[in-house]
Design a protein around this motif. Sequence first.
Motif, short mmCIF file in Angstrom:
data_model
loop_
_atom_site.label_atom_id
_atom_site.label_comp_id
_atom_site.label_asym_id
_atom_site.label_seq_id
_atom_site.Cartn_x
_atom_site.Cartn_y
_atom_site.Cartn_z
N THR A 1 0.83 -1.20 0.00
CA THR A 1 0.00 0.00 0.00
C THR A 1 0.86 1.25 0.00
O THR A 1 0.56 2.23 -0.69
N LEU A 2 1.97 1.22 0.76
CA LEU A 2 2.84 2.40 0.82
C LEU A 2 3.47 2.68 -0.55
O LEU A 2 3.62 3.86 -0.92
N GLN A 3 3.82 1.66 -1.30
CA GLN A 3 4.38 1.90 -2.64
C GLN A 3 3.35 2.61 -3.52
O GLN A 3 3.70 3.54 -4.28
N ASN A 4 2.10 2.19 -3.42
CA ASN A 4 1.04 2.85 -4.20
C ASN A 4 0.84 4.28 -3.74
O ASN A 4 0.67 5.19 -4.55
N LEU A 5 0.85 4.49 -2.42
CA LEU A 5 0.65 5.83 -1.89
C LEU A 5 1.82 6.74 -2.23
O LEU A 5 1.65 7.96 -2.41
N THR A 6 3.01 6.18 -2.33
CA THR A 6 4.16 6.98 -2.73
C THR A 6 3.99 7.50 -4.15
O THR A 6 4.27 8.67 -4.45
N ARG A 7 3.52 6.63 -5.05
CA ARG A 7 3.27 7.06 -6.43
C ARG A 7 2.19 8.13 -6.49
O ARG A 7 2.20 8.98 -7.39
#
Length: 903
Positions: free
Chosen positions: A129-135
Amino acid sequence: MADALPLPALHASHGGCWLRDGAGNTRGVGKGEAIVAAADTPLLLLNAPLVASRLGYPDLSGLDLLELYAFVRPAQFVVPTPKGLAHALNLPEAAGDDAVPLLLQQAAEALLAQCQNPAWAEREGAWSTLQNLTRLRWPWAPLVAPRLTAPGQAERWLFARLPEWEEAPERPQPQQVQLDGDAVTARLAQLTGSEAEARPAQRAYAGEAAHVFDPRRREGLPHLLLAQAGTGIGKTLGYLAPASLWSEASGGTVWVSTYTKALQRQLRRESRRAWGERRTDGSRPVVVRKGRENYLCLLNLEDALQGGFTGRAAVMAQLVARWAAYSQDGDMIGGDLPGWLGTLFRQRGIAALTDRRGECVYAGCPHYRKCFIERAARASAQADLVIANHALVMVNAARGRDAAQRPTRIVFDEGHHVFEAADSTFAAALTGAETIELRRWVIGPERGSKGRRRGLSARLADIASYDEAGGKAIAAARHAAEALPGDGWLQRLAEGTPSGPLEELLAAVRATVYARDESGGQEAGYGLETEAAQLDGPFIERAGAAQAALAELRGPLIRLGSRLEAIMAEPPDWLDGPGRARIEGARHSLTWRIDLLTAWEALLDRLGGPADPQFVDWLAVERGDAREFDVGLHRRWLDPMQPFAKVVLEPAHGVMITSATLRDGADWAAAVDKSGAPALGIAPRLSGFDSPFDYAAQAEVLIVTDVPRGDVSALAGAYGRLIEASKGGALGLFTAIRRLRAVHGRIADRLARSGLPLYAQHVDPIDTGTLVDIFRDDPHASLLGTDALRDGVDVPGHSLRLVVMEQVPWPKPSILHRARRLAGGGSAYDDRIIRARLAQAFGRLIRSREDHGHFVVLSAAFPSRLLSAFPPGTPVTRLTLDQALQRVAAGAFGKPAKIESEP
């Protein structure tokens, strides 16, 4: 002292603004400087929309602690205030507003540190989820990333982690049993516990409730009990005792229906005394069941995660996905999804993630076996106790997919709302908003629209290719639906350029309503209505054209339903189990739409002829905040308990309707009329139990006679002084949103500077449930609201010690009310409504033997005939505002002041 994240933090309330820098220096600042600081660098905030409202700066953004909380602690409750956050994170409370920025820094550090904790229970899925939120450029992502280590192996996708529901055999018909009175008493004693005080009235109440579960003597004539139980009787355990005993002995299911989510939560807690959390096979004996529009739709979520949502809405979708992985049941409205999450993103993204339009593809969905809605439906079929709401029980009875699963033993708690729920459930509304939804259901989304919405031809493409007649019916329905209003219909009406027969009818409705408006513009911003009578020839012609267009759509839908039925009767080889379930779901949806079209046609058919005495019809333009949002024709039953009796009561074996405010004083007549019993020709069993509370010692009613009606300044002054006298803990009830906002705007800052925070519906960007949570959590806070708070608030203890009503709660003089008033006895009908509203509002004040408080009505001429609304023995005094302030101040932290006779 707890560690603090060295980033600047801002706190803003009605009492002022405080800014703390990364070096640990806190100072008070003006709104202008606070806005400049927030625009210059991301600040730690708590509830950004609320802070933006306090600053008058709607574009405010920053590092909102609530967003971080939703990421780190999904599906965990927190009151979204500094105090609530401190309690949730085991941090010391802030001593005052000036100490809140430090608390925000400490809370941020505590949440970030939890990401590094090896025992973090919600770690799975966080990295992905954090990778998606970073994008998506989530402001917290750069701060979370260093604290979160990558997992040793790839994390499972949300849709792979969710468990699948399993099919279960259909439960056999319940055995016919008659409950023994001694056994009911013993079960009640078991539920209340050996340490509980003796409650003879509760035992008697449980004994009365047991009669509902007796074997039915004749088809179509259920056992019907009306039971009034005053606050403090213990009615919840009173009916759960015989319900649990009957379910255990018969193997059947009992449905308990409520009107408010607060009572549903209470029932879930109380039911654990009778049933465990799970059976030995892992299934749940108690299930909370709501309408499908309350649950997360996994297909909608998948679409949102894969590009259907953009910007801030996409961030919200990622946080909802975090929640979904840990949610108990996927309930987004009143369940374990924080009520504040949707408001953080300032849009209706939460609603877009539910199935509000009835376009579910059932077994055609790739997530069907993990669906929260299907899981709840199957669990309720196997449950001993189903906790639902009035609307769902009625809708399920009227158009449930499986007749065998419709409830036959029902307890309607908060029974004074059954009439209201039936009135809404069995209504018909031919409006722009309703017709455009039908168009989208048939045709699909307009060109250029994003999302997964699909029309009939896409949802049933395989049927159209297999069955020629079915394909032709789908094509004909799609063509006929073009006559329904499309995107931009409201603007075309305003510009005088309607398109198609339905829009032309709506344009005529709008023109007629405005032509007949007699408010002289005084009701600007509020809805307008007029009778569906004395309509001219051109209007009738447009109604006829619209009726023909609806009939042209209904025909192919009926033919399509017949073809689906034929395919089910002789299924092709390629039709597997999931395919059958999908077709069955489509048939159900078709039946619903066909019934809707039939009701609309019936409404239009009568416009040119005599009125049907069973119905009340009118035309309306719906407006809010000076903006039109809907136009249409409306139909209500004059007595909605007639369809309620036919659809809900007649198939049932036993029904109990219970409340603290069923009857009018000692008179049962109105309660019987509103039970549906006369429609079936049965005489219900009647039982009444008075509250055990000592109202003479615990409460007093103060009728303030010197606040002029219509004087908003005087009204605001009265509210402000009363809240100050009680030192908070006040619930203010209004009959008009406009006056509520005016009063709040005049007194909120002053009260905040005295350490008395004031919250309000329709002002603060917070949902009602969260507002009540905040109010309950702070004994110095006060809350202003409208009807939703009159009997939907359960705040026992010192947090609620004063209820103030701005005036006598007269019924709104609508066309529907006028018709029912005429049929119900004129002014006596009004008096019954007012007394019920007063009784419900008074019931918020005293919830336990330890509660004390004042109930204040600001009315110069309060009619004496309404005083019977209050419990016998309650002291009632007419007095001036100054005298009322003395009484309230004297009882602010103890019992009410002693009553003295007034001259």
